[in-house]
Scaffold this motif. Structure first.
Motif, PDB file in Angstrom:
ATOM      1  N   TYR A   1      11.416  -8.124 -56.466  1.00 46.61           N
ATOM      2  CA  TYR A   1      12.059  -9.164 -56.151  1.00 46.61           C
ATOM      3  C   TYR A   1      12.080 -10.761 -55.390  1.00 46.61           C
ATOM      4  O   TYR A   1      11.967 -10.888 -54.072  1.00 46.61           O
ATOM      5  N   ILE A   2      11.123 -11.643 -55.892  1.00 46.11           N
ATOM      6  CA  ILE A   2      11.473 -12.856 -55.217  1.00 46.11           C
ATOM      7  C   ILE A   2      11.911 -13.756 -56.089  1.00 46.11           C
ATOM      8  O   ILE A   2      12.468 -14.205 -57.421  1.00 46.11           O
ATOM      9  N   PRO A   3      13.505 -14.309 -55.388  1.00 46.82           N
ATOM     10  CA  PRO A   3      14.188 -14.937 -55.534  1.00 46.82           C
ATOM     11  C   PRO A   3      13.759 -16.837 -56.066  1.00 46.82           C
ATOM     12  O   PRO A   3      12.363 -17.098 -55.277  1.00 46.82           O
ATOM     13  N   SER A   4      14.215 -17.475 -57.245  1.00 46.84           N
ATOM     14  CA  SER A   4      13.523 -18.385 -58.036  1.00 46.84           C
ATOM     15  C   SER A   4      13.694 -19.032 -56.460  1.00 46.84           C
ATOM     16  O   SER A   4      13.383 -21.096 -56.728  1.00 46.84           O
ATOM     17  N   THR A   5      14.533 -20.045 -55.565  1.00 50.22           N
ATOM     18  CA  THR A   5      13.759 -20.170 -54.071  1.00 50.22           C
ATOM     19  C   THR A   5      13.375 -19.814 -53.491  1.00 50.22           C
ATOM     20  O   THR A   5      13.520 -18.824 -52.560  1.00 50.22           O
ATOM     21  N   ASN A   6      12.580 -20.317 -53.487  1.00 52.42           N
ATOM     22  CA  ASN A   6      11.037 -20.042 -52.280  1.00 52.42           C
ATOM     23  C   ASN A   6      10.714 -20.345 -51.428  1.00 52.42           C
ATOM     24  O   ASN A   6      10.484 -21.666 -51.992  1.00 52.42           O
ATOM     25  N   CYS A   7      10.065 -20.708 -50.635  1.00 48.33           N
ATOM     26  CA  CYS A   7       9.170 -21.051 -49.720  1.00 48.33           C
ATOM     27  C   CYS A   7       7.891 -19.866 -49.326  1.00 48.33           C
ATOM     28  O   CYS A   7       7.901 -19.279 -48.676  1.00 48.33           O
ATOM     29  N   MET A   8       6.545 -19.959 -49.989  1.00 46.35           N
ATOM     30  CA  MET A   8       5.323 -19.127 -49.564  1.00 46.35           C
ATOM     31  C   MET A   8       4.469 -19.937 -48.822  1.00 46.35           C
ATOM     32  O   MET A   8       4.213 -21.403 -49.096  1.00 46.35           O
ATOM     33  N   GLY A   9       3.735 -19.121 -48.002  1.00 46.51           N
ATOM     34  CA  GLY A   9       2.858 -19.750 -46.586  1.00 46.51           C
ATOM     35  C   GLY A   9       1.696 -19.450 -46.364  1.00 46.51           C
ATOM     36  O   GLY A   9       1.656 -17.425 -46.432  1.00 46.51           O
ATOM     37  N   TRP A  10       0.694 -19.642 -46.263  1.00 42.00           N
ATOM     38  CA  TRP A  10      -0.185 -19.240 -45.328  1.00 42.00           C
ATOM     39  C   TRP A  10      -0.612 -19.703 -44.059  1.00 42.00           C
ATOM     40  O   TRP A  10      -0.272 -20.331 -43.541  1.00 42.00           O
TER      41      TRP A  10
ATOM     42  N   ALA B   1     -10.502 -16.032 -39.389  1.00 41.98           N
ATOM     43  CA  ALA B   1      -9.250 -15.755 -38.461  1.00 41.98           C
ATOM     44  C   ALA B   1      -9.446 -15.020 -39.554  1.00 41.98           C
ATOM     45  O   ALA B   1      -9.514 -14.644 -40.602  1.00 41.98           O
ATOM     46  N   MET B   2      -7.907 -13.806 -38.754  1.00 39.31           N
ATOM     47  CA  MET B   2      -6.740 -13.034 -40.057  1.00 39.31           C
ATOM     48  C   MET B   2      -6.699 -13.835 -40.446  1.00 39.31           C
ATOM     49  O   MET B   2      -5.249 -15.057 -39.904  1.00 39.31           O
ATOM     50  N   TYR B   3      -6.404 -14.163 -42.196  1.00 43.54           N
ATOM     51  CA  TYR B   3      -5.526 -15.248 -42.897  1.00 43.54           C
ATOM     52  C   TYR B   3      -4.522 -14.326 -43.544  1.00 43.54           C
ATOM     53  O   TYR B   3      -4.822 -13.433 -43.685  1.00 43.54           O
ATOM     54  N   TYR B   4      -3.457 -15.042 -42.832  1.00 44.73           N
ATOM     55  CA  TYR B   4      -1.775 -14.420 -43.592  1.00 44.73           C
ATOM     56  C   TYR B   4      -1.010 -14.668 -44.606  1.00 44.73           C
ATOM     57  O   TYR B   4      -1.143 -16.165 -44.122  1.00 44.73           O
ATOM     58  N   CYS B   5      -0.943 -14.529 -45.803  1.00 43.24           N
ATOM     59  CA  CYS B   5       0.664 -15.194 -46.462  1.00 43.24           C
ATOM     60  C   CYS B   5       1.890 -14.004 -45.922  1.00 43.24           C
ATOM     61  O   CYS B   5       1.872 -13.172 -44.811  1.00 43.24           O
ATOM     62  N   ALA B   6       3.174 -15.282 -46.122  1.00 46.43           N
ATOM     63  CA  ALA B   6       4.441 -15.068 -45.990  1.00 46.43           C
ATOM     64  C   ALA B   6       5.054 -15.253 -46.443  1.00 46.43           C
ATOM     65  O   ALA B   6       4.438 -16.548 -47.715  1.00 46.43           O
ATOM     66  N   ALA B   7       6.407 -14.691 -47.030  1.00 51.31           N
ATOM     67  CA  ALA B   7       7.435 -15.382 -48.086  1.00 51.31           C
ATOM     68  C   ALA B   7       8.398 -15.776 -46.998  1.00 51.31           C
ATOM     69  O   ALA B   7       8.688 -14.808 -46.417  1.00 51.31           O
TER      70      ALA B   7
ATOM     71  N   TYR C   1       5.262 -24.449 -40.281  1.00 47.43           N
ATOM     72  CA  TYR C   1       4.440 -24.086 -39.625  1.00 47.43           C
ATOM     73  C   TYR C   1       4.088 -22.995 -38.475  1.00 47.43           C
ATOM     74  O   TYR C   1       3.384 -22.153 -38.290  1.00 47.43           O
ATOM     75  N   GLU C   2       5.801 -23.238 -37.899  1.00 47.36           N
ATOM     76  CA  GLU C   2       5.378 -22.404 -36.605  1.00 47.36           C
ATOM     77  C   GLU C   2       5.855 -20.463 -37.883  1.00 47.36           C
ATOM     78  O   GLU C   2       6.123 -19.098 -36.921  1.00 47.36           O
ATOM     79  N   GLY C   3       6.259 -20.844 -38.592  1.00 46.68           N
ATOM     80  CA  GLY C   3       6.292 -19.532 -39.189  1.00 46.68           C
ATOM     81  C   GLY C   3       7.388 -18.307 -39.141  1.00 46.68           C
ATOM     82  O   GLY C   3       7.746 -17.627 -39.740  1.00 46.68           O
ATOM     83  N   ARG C   4       8.515 -19.194 -38.391  1.00 47.97           N
ATOM     84  CA  ARG C   4       9.625 -18.317 -38.006  1.00 47.97           C
ATOM     85  C   ARG C   4      10.582 -17.738 -38.963  1.00 47.97           C
ATOM     86  O   ARG C   4      11.308 -17.213 -39.205  1.00 47.97           O
ATOM     87  N   ALA C   5      10.830 -18.852 -40.118  1.00 50.27           N
ATOM     88  CA  ALA C   5      11.585 -18.896 -41.091  1.00 50.27           C
ATOM     89  C   ALA C   5      11.056 -17.589 -42.447  1.00 50.27           C
ATOM     90  O   ALA C   5      11.465 -17.374 -42.854  1.00 50.27           O
ATOM     91  N   PHE C   6       9.727 -16.990 -42.082  1.00 49.05           N
ATOM     92  CA  PHE C   6       9.086 -16.405 -42.835  1.00 49.05           C
ATOM     93  C   PHE C   6       9.492 -14.701 -42.295  1.00 49.05           C
ATOM     94  O   PHE C   6       8.907 -14.101 -41.421  1.00 49.05           O
ATOM     95  N   GLY C   7      10.459 -14.375 -43.351  1.00 49.40           N
ATOM     96  CA  GLY C   7      10.797 -12.885 -43.464  1.00 49.40           C
ATOM     97  C   GLY C   7       9.160 -12.042 -43.802  1.00 49.40           C
ATOM     98  O   GLY C   7      10.188 -10.252 -43.239  1.00 49.40           O
ATOM     99  N   TYR C   8       8.357 -12.295 -45.028  1.00 49.03           N
ATOM    100  CA  TYR C   8       8.046 -11.569 -44.691  1.00 49.03           C
ATOM    101  C   TYR C   8       6.456 -11.838 -45.185  1.00 49.03           C
ATOM    102  O   TYR C   8       6.094 -12.516 -44.623  1.00 49.03           O
ATOM    103  N   TRP C   9       5.479 -10.363 -44.876  1.00 41.15           N
ATOM    104  CA  TRP C   9       4.195 -11.434 -44.333  1.00 41.15           C
ATOM    105  C   TRP C   9       3.289  -9.605 -44.509  1.00 41.15           C
ATOM    106  O   TRP C   9       3.360  -8.701 -44.766  1.00 41.15           O
TER     107      TRP C   9
END
Length: 127
Positions: free
Chosen positions: A27-36, A91-97, A109-117
């Motif tokens: 489940y991906i909520p409608s409010t989210n931020c995805m990152g690389w 590099a190893m590239y990761y996505c995060a949610a 940028y620092e990635g701390r807000a991303f709970g899923y990797w």
């Protein structure tokens, strides 16, 4: 619970291009931020780009120009297009949610807000 699975990495010559994909399951909520993000051997993880669920994008200053983040909400898939690859992109590239909020300014940028990797996909660029 959300599972992120990256793909699209590989070994390429300098000057080439790659498109990385990140499929999200769950489940991906409608409010989210995805990152690389990426991490090279012996270096700290660094943010590459982030995108809100409304399509707003942010890039690390050093990544502007050659990197393009995008998403297909219907497919729950995140993409990272990398052009004019350089050996230093290796590099190893990761996505995060971050499923709790939009990306906020430069805080992603620092990635701390991303709970899923994801597990990552390796990009190797040879000169």
């Amino acid at each position: 619970q959300v599972l992120l699975v990256e793909s699209g990495g590989g070994s390429v010559q300098a000057g080439g291009s790659l498109r990385l994909s990140c499929a999200a399951f769950g489940y991906i909520p409608s409010t989210n931020c995805m990152g690389w993000f990426r991490q090279a051997p012996g270096k700290e993880r660094e943010g590459v780009a982030a995108i809100d669920s409304d399509g707003s994008t942010s890039y690390a200053d050093s990544m502007k120009g050659r990197f393009t983040i995008s998403q297909d909400n219907a497919k729950n898939t995140l993409y990272l297009q990398i052009n004019s690859l350089k050996p230093e992109d290796t590099a190893m590239y990761y996505c995060a949610a971050n499923l709790a909020s939009y990306c906020s300014g430069g805080g992603w940028y620092e990635g701390r807000a991303f709970g899923y990797w994801g597990q990552g996909t390796q990009v190797t660029v040879s000169s």
